[in-house]
Design a protein around this motif. Structure first.
Motif, mmCIF file in Angstrom:
data_model
loop_
_atom_site.group_PDB
_atom_site.id
_atom_site.type_symbol
_atom_site.label_atom_id
_atom_site.label_comp_id
_atom_site.label_asym_id
_atom_site.label_seq_id
_atom_site.Cartn_x
_atom_site.Cartn_y
_atom_site.Cartn_z
ATOM 1 N N ASP A 95 0.815 -1.214 0.000
ATOM 2 C CA ASP A 95 0.000 0.000 0.000
ATOM 3 C C ASP A 95 0.848 1.263 0.000
ATOM 4 O O ASP A 95 0.417 2.309 -0.485
ATOM 5 C CB ASP A 95 -0.894 0.037 1.252
ATOM 6 C CG ASP A 95 -1.787 -1.178 1.369
ATOM 7 O OD1 ASP A 95 -2.591 -1.406 0.453
ATOM 8 O OD2 ASP A 95 -1.667 -1.906 2.377
ATOM 9 N N VAL A 96 2.040 1.173 0.594
ATOM 10 C CA VAL A 96 2.930 2.320 0.759
ATOM 11 C C VAL A 96 4.347 1.883 0.401
ATOM 12 O O VAL A 96 4.804 0.821 0.831
ATOM 13 C CB VAL A 96 2.912 2.846 2.213
ATOM 14 C CG1 VAL A 96 3.941 3.958 2.401
ATOM 15 C CG2 VAL A 96 1.520 3.343 2.586
ATOM 16 N N VAL A 97 5.032 2.701 -0.393
ATOM 17 C CA VAL A 97 6.429 2.431 -0.746
ATOM 18 C C VAL A 97 7.324 3.377 0.042
ATOM 19 O O VAL A 97 7.094 4.592 0.059
ATOM 20 C CB VAL A 97 6.673 2.621 -2.253
ATOM 21 C CG1 VAL A 97 8.160 2.487 -2.587
ATOM 22 C CG2 VAL A 97 5.863 1.602 -3.052
ATOM 23 N N VAL A 98 8.341 2.834 0.695
ATOM 24 C CA VAL A 98 9.320 3.635 1.422
ATOM 25 C C VAL A 98 10.637 3.585 0.665
ATOM 26 O O VAL A 98 11.201 2.502 0.449
ATOM 27 C CB VAL A 98 9.525 3.116 2.861
ATOM 28 C CG1 VAL A 98 10.648 3.877 3.548
ATOM 29 C CG2 VAL A 98 8.233 3.249 3.661
ATOM 30 N N ASP A 99 11.129 4.752 0.217
ATOM 31 C CA ASP A 99 12.430 4.859 -0.431
ATOM 32 C C ASP A 99 13.456 5.296 0.604
ATOM 33 O O ASP A 99 13.229 6.276 1.348
ATOM 34 C CB ASP A 99 12.387 5.887 -1.564
ATOM 35 C CG ASP A 99 11.654 5.376 -2.791
ATOM 36 O OD1 ASP A 99 12.057 4.323 -3.315
ATOM 37 O OD2 ASP A 99 10.697 6.033 -3.228
ATOM 38 N N LEU A 100 14.603 4.620 0.638
ATOM 39 C CA LEU A 100 15.651 4.931 1.611
ATOM 40 C C LEU A 100 17.005 4.991 0.917
ATOM 41 O O LEU A 100 17.322 4.137 0.085
ATOM 42 C CB LEU A 100 15.698 3.861 2.708
ATOM 43 C CG LEU A 100 14.435 3.685 3.562
ATOM 44 C CD1 LEU A 100 14.559 2.447 4.440
ATOM 45 C CD2 LEU A 100 14.178 4.930 4.415
ATOM 46 N N ASP A 101 17.829 5.994 1.275
ATOM 47 C CA ASP A 101 19.206 6.051 0.794
ATOM 48 C C ASP A 101 20.000 4.882 1.363
ATOM 49 O O ASP A 101 19.817 4.504 2.530
ATOM 50 C CB ASP A 101 19.863 7.364 1.228
ATOM 51 C CG ASP A 101 19.609 8.499 0.245
ATOM 52 O OD1 ASP A 101 18.904 8.271 -0.758
ATOM 53 O OD2 ASP A 101 20.125 9.608 0.477
#
Length: 291
Positions: free
Chosen positions: A82-88
């Motif tokens: 439902d939700v995408v989390v982008d992380l460095d």
């Protein structure tokens, strides 16, 4: 009420294996277990990944935009997100409740399209450029904003289904602004949530060799793609003046000018100007699309 299902996307160029492993360990410690984790080797091989993480090795570096679109495609194939989390890949989640608090924010506000984390170094300091609003004196003050930070954020999958993904051709620089403006124009909210912290080493954007050219070219593309015609010269004029005042090196100015000219003469994709009500909404939020 069930928690929303979180998918995690991480890009790496293969030059930070220790930092990537530490980030993945911090993801594994979250009290809300992510449904899927996708790691993209952006033109590079991947180190060994922990069980449950899906790796994709690209033969060429597609940039931030292209790499993140590959990650989105992979998460869609895996489903149940439902939700995408982008992380460095050199970031670190220092609290175990980031994903659960993030899911609560999205659950409480069905129109919440994007949540921007606070980026802080090992001493808890947040650089001014990492606060997504003009008045950046207090990085702990959250609220609705008009853009977000690329290093740590969440994206609503229903929002992405409506507005599309990252602008592939941007490669690097201002891709967040392009996505943010499309989200705002479609009626979604963007929230800066400083209680959600991604620890990240202190850096300068100019560490990237292509910084000045990409910043200038993509700034022009933003204006050509999204601004009402009357605002285009105003927006570009303001940023040209700011660039001159900030006085980068002569080499930096030459690269900036070359990028600006490239942006003017090259196509930038489909033009879809912001509606004037969106311009007014952004103005009320403290950042009209002229600066």
């Amino acid at each position: 009420m069930r928690h929303l299902r979180v998918g995690v996307a991480i890009l790496t160029m293969g030059n930070r294996p220790a930092e990537l492993r530490a980030l993945l360990d911090s993801v594994a410690k979250q009290d809300l277990r992510p449904a899927h984790i996708v790691v993209i080797g952006n033109g590079s091989p991947l180190p060994p990944l922990p069980h449950g993480a899906v790796g994709v090795e690209l033969s060429e570096n597609l940039g931030v935009s292209g790499g993140r679109n590959v990650a989105l495609d992979e998460l869609r194939k895996l489903g149940d997100v439902d939700v995408v989390v982008d992380l460095d890949d050199d970031g670190l989640l220092i609290s175990p409740d980031v994903f659960s608090r993030l899911a609560e924010l999205h659950t409480r506000d069905p129109e919440l399209g994007i949540v921007s984390f606070r980026i802080a170094d090992e001493r808890g300091r947040t650089q001014r450029r990492h606060v997504p609003r003009l008045r950046a004196g207090d990085p702990a003050r959250g609220g609705l904003v008009t853009t977000f930070l690329g290093g740590g954020h969440s994206l609503s999958v229903p929002m992405l289904d409506r507005i599309g993904g990252w602008p592939d051709d941007f490669f690097y620089a201002h891709e967040e602004t392009d996505l943010a403006w499309r989200a705002l124009d479609d009626g979604w909210h963007i929230r800066y949530a400083p209680e959600l912290v991604l620890q990240h080493p202190y850096t300068s954007p100019t560490r990237h060799a292509v910084y000045h050219r990409m910043v200038a070219r993509n700034r022009v593309w933003l204006a050509k793609r999204h601004l009402p015609a009357v605002l285009v010269p105003l927006y570009l004029g303001v940023w040209a003046a700011l660039t001159a005042v900030r006085s980068p090196t002569a080499a930096g100015l030459r690269a900036w000018a070359a990028g600006f000219a490239e942006g003017v003469r090259t196509p930038c994709g489909r033009r879809r100007p912001l509606r004037w009500r969106t311009v007014w909404r952004m103005t009320r939020l403290g950042r009209p699309p002229v600066i």
